[in-house]
Enzyme design. Sequence first.
Site, PDB file in Angstrom:
ATOM      1  N   TYR A   1      -0.184   2.873  11.480  1.00  0.00           N
ATOM      2  CA  TYR A   1      -1.056   3.282  10.375  1.00  0.00           C
ATOM      3  C   TYR A   1      -2.520   2.943  10.696  1.00  0.00           C
ATOM      4  CZ  TYR A   1      -3.261   3.173   5.759  1.00  0.00           C
ATOM      5  OH  TYR A   1      -4.112   3.366   4.704  1.00  0.00           O
TER       6      TYR A   1
ATOM      7  N   GLU B   1      -3.210   4.009  -3.790  1.00  0.00           N
ATOM      8  CA  GLU B   1      -3.953   2.765  -3.981  1.00  0.00           C
ATOM      9  C   GLU B   1      -3.782   2.257  -5.412  1.00  0.00           C
ATOM     10  OE1 GLU B   1      -5.191   0.837  -1.870  1.00  0.00           O
ATOM     11  OE2 GLU B   1      -5.396   2.071  -0.092  1.00  0.00           O
TER      12      GLU B   1
ATOM     13  N   TRP C   1       0.498  -3.408   0.342  1.00  0.00           N
ATOM     14  CA  TRP C   1       0.424  -2.085   0.952  1.00  0.00           C
ATOM     15  C   TRP C   1       1.703  -1.788   1.726  1.00  0.00           C
ATOM     16  CZ3 TRP C   1      -0.956   2.495   0.455  1.00  0.00           C
ATOM     17  CH2 TRP C   1      -0.974   3.399   1.522  1.00  0.00           C
TER      18      TRP C   1
END
Length: 200
Positions: free
Chosen positions: A26, A48, A56
């Site tokens: 990522y 988000e 995350w």
Amino acid sequence: MSHTILGPDKRPRCSWCGAAPEFFDYHDREWGFPVADDRRLFEKLCLESFQSGLSWRTILAKREHFRAAFCGFDFEQVARFTESDVARLLGNAGIVRHRGKIEAVINNAQQACEMVEREGSIASFVWRYEARHPAEPQTAATSPESVAMSKELKKRGWKFVGPTTAFAFMQAMGLVNDHVEGCVIRDEVGRARKAFKRPC
């Protein structure tokens, strides 16, 4: 957070990659590279907001489930979701089942449609908030630009878009190069930002 660690290829990366093996890909392929695609921008704002209060890693692991649940984050389709869709999503174990956040995505999809009508694109709006004088990488959780973006989004009726959420979005979508000095990807992102045609 300002130091580096060695990745699988023995080259330095931002230290947060060490929190999970899947973060390296990522980090190397997505985080910080500039984005002008409206659907990707909308997706990231939604993810988000789902991350608020969570990690995350949790959201990234569920990202494909989120995409399936929200029609690939096609905001025109999501804007037409009804209460029956909310009920369906609350029963979807593949995503974060938080009524407020699910309803916020639907609301924000409706606001995104209005934004496209008014501004031409989501990209043309968000790129007005590109960081002009960024702080030292990974030393802040907000910025003057993220505060301003959050304030304007809330004024326009968006939900779950506080300054910290807005700043994380800006870091990820390339509005600021927050890769630390010494990270092998920092220069790649820098070159991508120089070549990037900013929406107008």
